[in-house]
Write a protein that holds these residues in place. Structure first.
Motif, PDB file in Angstrom:
ATOM      1  N   THR A 157       0.921  -1.309  -0.440  1.00  0.00           N
ATOM      2  CA  THR A 157      -0.070   0.098  -0.196  1.00  0.00           C
ATOM      3  C   THR A 157       0.443   1.199   0.026  1.00  0.00           C
ATOM      4  O   THR A 157       1.648   1.305   0.587  1.00  0.00           O
ATOM      5  N   ILE A 158       0.666   2.207  -1.075  1.00  0.00           N
ATOM      6  CA  ILE A 158       1.435   3.609  -0.917  1.00  0.00           C
ATOM      7  C   ILE A 158       0.948   4.746  -0.211  1.00  0.00           C
ATOM      8  O   ILE A 158      -0.803   4.748  -0.820  1.00  0.00           O
ATOM      9  N   ASP A 159       0.735   4.750   1.317  1.00  0.00           N
ATOM     10  CA  ASP A 159       0.060   5.728   1.990  1.00  0.00           C
ATOM     11  C   ASP A 159       0.139   7.174   1.801  1.00  0.00           C
ATOM     12  O   ASP A 159      -1.315   7.530   1.742  1.00  0.00           O
ATOM     13  N   GLN A 160       0.645   7.876   1.682  1.00  0.00           N
ATOM     14  CA  GLN A 160       1.334   8.764   1.558  1.00  0.00           C
ATOM     15  C   GLN A 160       2.770   9.317   0.223  1.00  0.00           C
ATOM     16  O   GLN A 160       3.701   8.276   0.425  1.00  0.00           O
ATOM     17  N   VAL A 161       2.079  10.866  -0.082  1.00  0.00           N
ATOM     18  CA  VAL A 161       2.978  10.935  -0.831  1.00  0.00           C
ATOM     19  C   VAL A 161       3.551  12.439  -0.356  1.00  0.00           C
ATOM     20  O   VAL A 161       2.925  13.026   0.090  1.00  0.00           O
ATOM     21  N   LEU A 162       5.062  13.049   0.107  1.00  0.00           N
ATOM     22  CA  LEU A 162       5.404  13.860  -0.262  1.00  0.00           C
ATOM     23  C   LEU A 162       5.911  14.614  -1.096  1.00  0.00           C
ATOM     24  O   LEU A 162       7.448  13.661  -0.986  1.00  0.00           O
ATOM     25  N   MET A 163       6.163  15.483  -1.668  1.00  0.00           N
ATOM     26  CA  MET A 163       7.335  15.882  -2.694  1.00  0.00           C
ATOM     27  C   MET A 163       7.350  17.303  -3.541  1.00  0.00           C
ATOM     28  O   MET A 163       6.631  18.431  -2.732  1.00  0.00           O
ATOM     29  N   ASP A 164       7.926  17.650  -3.994  1.00  0.00           N
ATOM     30  CA  ASP A 164       7.655  18.729  -4.714  1.00  0.00           C
ATOM     31  C   ASP A 164       9.079  18.024  -6.289  1.00  0.00           C
ATOM     32  O   ASP A 164       8.523  16.714  -7.165  1.00  0.00           O
ATOM     33  N   GLN A 165       9.740  19.467  -7.068  1.00  0.00           N
ATOM     34  CA  GLN A 165       9.576  19.340  -8.178  1.00  0.00           C
ATOM     35  C   GLN A 165      11.368  18.683  -7.826  1.00  0.00           C
ATOM     36  O   GLN A 165      11.271  18.417  -9.007  1.00  0.00           O
ATOM     37  N   LYS A 166      11.496  18.580  -7.038  1.00  0.00           N
ATOM     38  CA  LYS A 166      13.193  17.900  -7.254  1.00  0.00           C
ATOM     39  C   LYS A 166      13.031  16.375  -6.457  1.00  0.00           C
ATOM     40  O   LYS A 166      14.168  15.618  -6.547  1.00  0.00           O
ATOM     41  N   ARG A 167      11.724  16.201  -5.513  1.00  0.00           N
ATOM     42  CA  ARG A 167      12.292  15.013  -5.017  1.00  0.00           C
ATOM     43  C   ARG A 167      11.008  14.353  -4.511  1.00  0.00           C
ATOM     44  O   ARG A 167      10.123  14.997  -4.423  1.00  0.00           O
ATOM     45  N   MET A 168      10.708  13.230  -4.287  1.00  0.00           N
ATOM     46  CA  MET A 168       9.245  12.560  -3.564  1.00  0.00           C
ATOM     47  C   MET A 168      10.099  11.579  -2.867  1.00  0.00           C
ATOM     48  O   MET A 168      10.362  10.779  -3.259  1.00  0.00           O
ATOM     49  N   LEU A 169       9.374  11.672  -1.598  1.00  0.00           N
ATOM     50  CA  LEU A 169       9.222  10.774  -0.581  1.00  0.00           C
ATOM     51  C   LEU A 169       7.556   9.764  -0.813  1.00  0.00           C
ATOM     52  O   LEU A 169       6.457  10.494  -0.675  1.00  0.00           O
ATOM     53  N   VAL A 170       7.769   8.745  -0.566  1.00  0.00           N
ATOM     54  CA  VAL A 170       6.735   7.872  -0.733  1.00  0.00           C
ATOM     55  C   VAL A 170       6.688   6.922   0.587  1.00  0.00           C
ATOM     56  O   VAL A 170       7.456   6.021   0.714  1.00  0.00           O
ATOM     57  N   PHE A 171       5.913   7.090   0.935  1.00  0.00           N
ATOM     58  CA  PHE A 171       5.638   6.112   2.453  1.00  0.00           C
ATOM     59  C   PHE A 171       5.002   5.253   2.032  1.00  0.00           C
ATOM     60  O   PHE A 171       3.738   5.107   1.628  1.00  0.00           O
ATOM     61  N   TYR A 172       4.736   3.582   2.421  1.00  0.00           N
ATOM     62  CA  TYR A 172       4.328   2.610   2.247  1.00  0.00           C
ATOM     63  C   TYR A 172       4.204   1.927   3.433  1.00  0.00           C
ATOM     64  O   TYR A 172       5.022   1.972   4.326  1.00  0.00           O
ATOM     65  N   THR A 173       2.916   0.941   3.054  1.00  0.00           N
ATOM     66  CA  THR A 173       3.089  -0.579   4.000  1.00  0.00           C
ATOM     67  C   THR A 173       2.978  -2.250   3.224  1.00  0.00           C
ATOM     68  O   THR A 173       2.475  -1.625   2.089  1.00  0.00           O
ATOM     69  N   LEU A 174       4.503  -2.471   3.837  1.00  0.00           N
ATOM     70  CA  LEU A 174       4.126  -3.815   2.695  1.00  0.00           C
ATOM     71  C   LEU A 174       4.128  -4.726   3.801  1.00  0.00           C
ATOM     72  O   LEU A 174       4.228  -5.217   5.037  1.00  0.00           O
ATOM     73  N   GLN A 175       2.448  -5.668   3.405  1.00  0.00           N
ATOM     74  CA  GLN A 175       2.241  -6.568   4.854  1.00  0.00           C
ATOM     75  C   GLN A 175       2.069  -8.282   4.417  1.00  0.00           C
ATOM     76  O   GLN A 175       1.683  -8.296   3.365  1.00  0.00           O
ATOM     77  N   SER A 176       2.591  -8.824   5.097  1.00  0.00           N
ATOM     78  CA  SER A 176       2.569 -10.570   4.720  1.00  0.00           C
ATOM     79  C   SER A 176       0.899 -10.681   5.642  1.00  0.00           C
ATOM     80  O   SER A 176       0.836 -11.034   6.736  1.00  0.00           O
ATOM     81  N   LYS A 227      -0.011  20.069  -5.200  1.00  0.00           N
ATOM     82  CA  LYS A 227       0.643  20.511  -3.400  1.00  0.00           C
ATOM     83  C   LYS A 227       2.285  20.868  -3.454  1.00  0.00           C
ATOM     84  O   LYS A 227       1.960  22.026  -2.543  1.00  0.00           O
ATOM     85  N   TYR A 228       2.848  21.671  -4.318  1.00  0.00           N
ATOM     86  CA  TYR A 228       3.965  21.378  -4.540  1.00  0.00           C
ATOM     87  C   TYR A 228       4.164  23.176  -5.963  1.00  0.00           C
ATOM     88  O   TYR A 228       5.264  23.897  -5.938  1.00  0.00           O
ATOM     89  N   VAL A 229       3.146  22.852  -7.378  1.00  0.00           N
ATOM     90  CA  VAL A 229       3.853  23.629  -8.034  1.00  0.00           C
ATOM     91  C   VAL A 229       3.195  25.347  -8.128  1.00  0.00           C
ATOM     92  O   VAL A 229       4.626  25.226  -8.388  1.00  0.00           O
ATOM     93  N   SER A 230       3.552  26.208  -6.917  1.00  0.00           N
ATOM     94  CA  SER A 230       3.529  27.233  -6.515  1.00  0.00           C
ATOM     95  C   SER A 230       4.264  27.383  -5.597  1.00  0.00           C
ATOM     96  O   SER A 230       5.049  28.406  -5.292  1.00  0.00           O
ATOM     97  N   LEU A 231       5.674  26.298  -5.123  1.00  0.00           N
ATOM     98  CA  LEU A 231       6.475  26.754  -4.069  1.00  0.00           C
ATOM     99  C   LEU A 231       7.809  26.414  -4.921  1.00  0.00           C
ATOM    100  O   LEU A 231       8.640  25.437  -5.294  1.00  0.00           O
TER     101      LEU A 231
END
Length: 442
Positions: free
Chosen positions: A112-131, A215-219
């Protein structure tokens, strides 16, 4: 002991991304941690992945962040994963997090991809991997990203499998580094290969997620020209500019090509504001990249939402070596060092078995380096022109804390005969100039 595992596929990789990888590997070896590194070259435009080490500190939330976290499921883990980065915490406070919740599953494994935090240079993707099987340990083995047409785009990826209390659940993040000229798609698809109990699985999982550019285009980035020359122990360089993005601050430094020494890195490079607050690189992500023949861009914590009145660029030391001492040569027959930077580096063993080559070194370090490990080598050549692939590296401390052991394993890809000499260029080494520096850059 610290262990590195690298794999490579023969594809074209954008040169700027390749340097992200090299410098990431160099920085990762500075930290003594029990974590694995992944390094995979992907298809054209797609880059590579490597494990970069993380520090975790106590989480101090502002009231705004605490309120934001309280009403979004899973945000507590997100904040924990960026707790070492002041700039990222401020990005959360300024509502840059995108809630996603896109999920897929296969054979009792869900991603599961839970959240994304990003701008035009870098993207952090927060995930959950579960069995669903509680006795299975799951982790990411490989990640690829494609646009809606199934095509790769120019990016780099880094992540750490980490150490998870729940073996069947992995909650973590991966970082995506976006090329300057890359067009960020509206939608991305993640192709994820999972490892179960450290064994990579054959069938990948696919999950698509949308990018909210509002979320970031104006920054827009903030650029501060500096152009200040610095001299330390005969080494000359110019601090050209500071470019600030919501996710990181980039410091561009140009080294004088006439310098007689090669610079490996700075000790504790950081920005310090008028209040004494430090903005440094804490180990998450990629520390630096090259530009041009003599330039480097160093990535530090973002000052975007702080807007300091004054900034000073400081370093506690500069690791550098005479350019004519960069090369290390090993006599393959006698199994001895023919050329080394100094007597601190010793060859303990050379193992040649078929297409495999192992080499063990001992390195004596100063007291200030006892908690740091240095990636000495990641590329190897010989006098016959054989090609080698880096397979694995290990590092550890002996009974005497200033004595470090390094082991490297390479696979020979060609068969041009048995060489007489092996050669590599030092990737890092604990030799320093005499002096530090502090320069006002804003």
């Amino acid at each position: 002991m610290q262990e590195d595992t690298q794999r490579a596929q023969s594809h074209t990789v954008p040169p700027q991304i390749e340097q992200y990888i090299r410098n990431g590997i160099k920085q990762a070896n500075l930290v003594k941690q029990k974590r694995r590194r992944r390094f995979i070259r992907l298809g054209s435009g797609a880059a590579a992945c490597m494990l970069l080490l993380s520090f975790f500190f106590s989480i101090k939330l502002s009231p705004a962040v605490a309120a934001y976290v309280s009403h979004i499921p899973g945000m507590e883990k997100l904040v924990e994963l960026i707790s070492d980065d002041k700039g990222m915490r401020l990005a959360v406070e300024h509502n840059m997090v995108q809630s996603v919740g896109a999920s897929t599953s296969l054979d009792e494994i869900s991603f599961t991809i839970d959240q994304v935090l990003m701008d035009q240079k870098r993207m952090l993707v927060f995930y959950t991997l579960q069995s669903e099987k509680l006795d299975q340990h799951v982790s990411l083995d490989k990640i690829e990203l494609t646009d809606p047409n199934g095509k790769d785009w120019q990016y780099g990826i880094s992540w750490s499998p980490g150490n998870h209390k729940e073996a069947s659940v992995s909650r973590d993040r991966f970082d995506v580094y976006i090329s300057e000229d890359s067009n960020i798609p509206e939608t991305l698809t993640a192709k994820v290969t999972v490892a179960i109990d450290n064994v990579p699985q054959d069938t990948p999982l696919y999950v698509s997620f949308a990018i909210d550019k509002t979320k970031y285009v104006s920054l827009e980035k903030q650029v501060y020209p500096v152009m200040k020359e610095v001299t330390v122990d005969g080494l000359h360089f110019t601090i050209e500019q500071i470019a600030v993005f919501p996710t990181q601050t980039e410091v561009s430094i140009l080294f004088d090509p006439a310098n007689k020494k090669h610079v490996f890195d700075f000790d504790q490079l950081r920005l310090v504001d008028e209040k004494g607050q430090n903005y440094a690189f804490w180990g998450n992500g990629v520390p630096s990249r090259t530009y041009g023949e003599n330039g480097m861009v160093y990535n530090l914590e973002s000052t975007y939402f702080v807007q300091p009145k004054m900034l000073y660029l400081k370093a506690n030391g500069i690791r550098a070596i005479d350019k004519d001492k960069l090369e290390v040569v090993i006599d393959a027959k006698a199994k001895t060092l023919v050329k080394a930077p100094d007597t601190q580096l010793q060859l303990d063993a050379l193992r040649q078995t078929g297409d495999g080559l192992g080499m063990d070194f001992t390195l004596e370090v100063a007291q200030q380096d006892v908690n740091h490990f240095y990636g000495l080598v990641n590329e190897l050549t010989d006098d016959l022109g054989n090609e080698y692939d880096y397979v694995q590296g290990t590092s550890s401390t002996r009974d005497k804390e200033t004595t470090q052991s390094y082991g490297y394993w390479f696979k020979r890809l060609t068969n041009k005969g048995e060489p007489s000499f092996y050669t590599f260029t030092l990737n890092n080494y604990p030799i320093r100039l005499h002096g530090d520096f502090s320069v006002q850059v804003k």
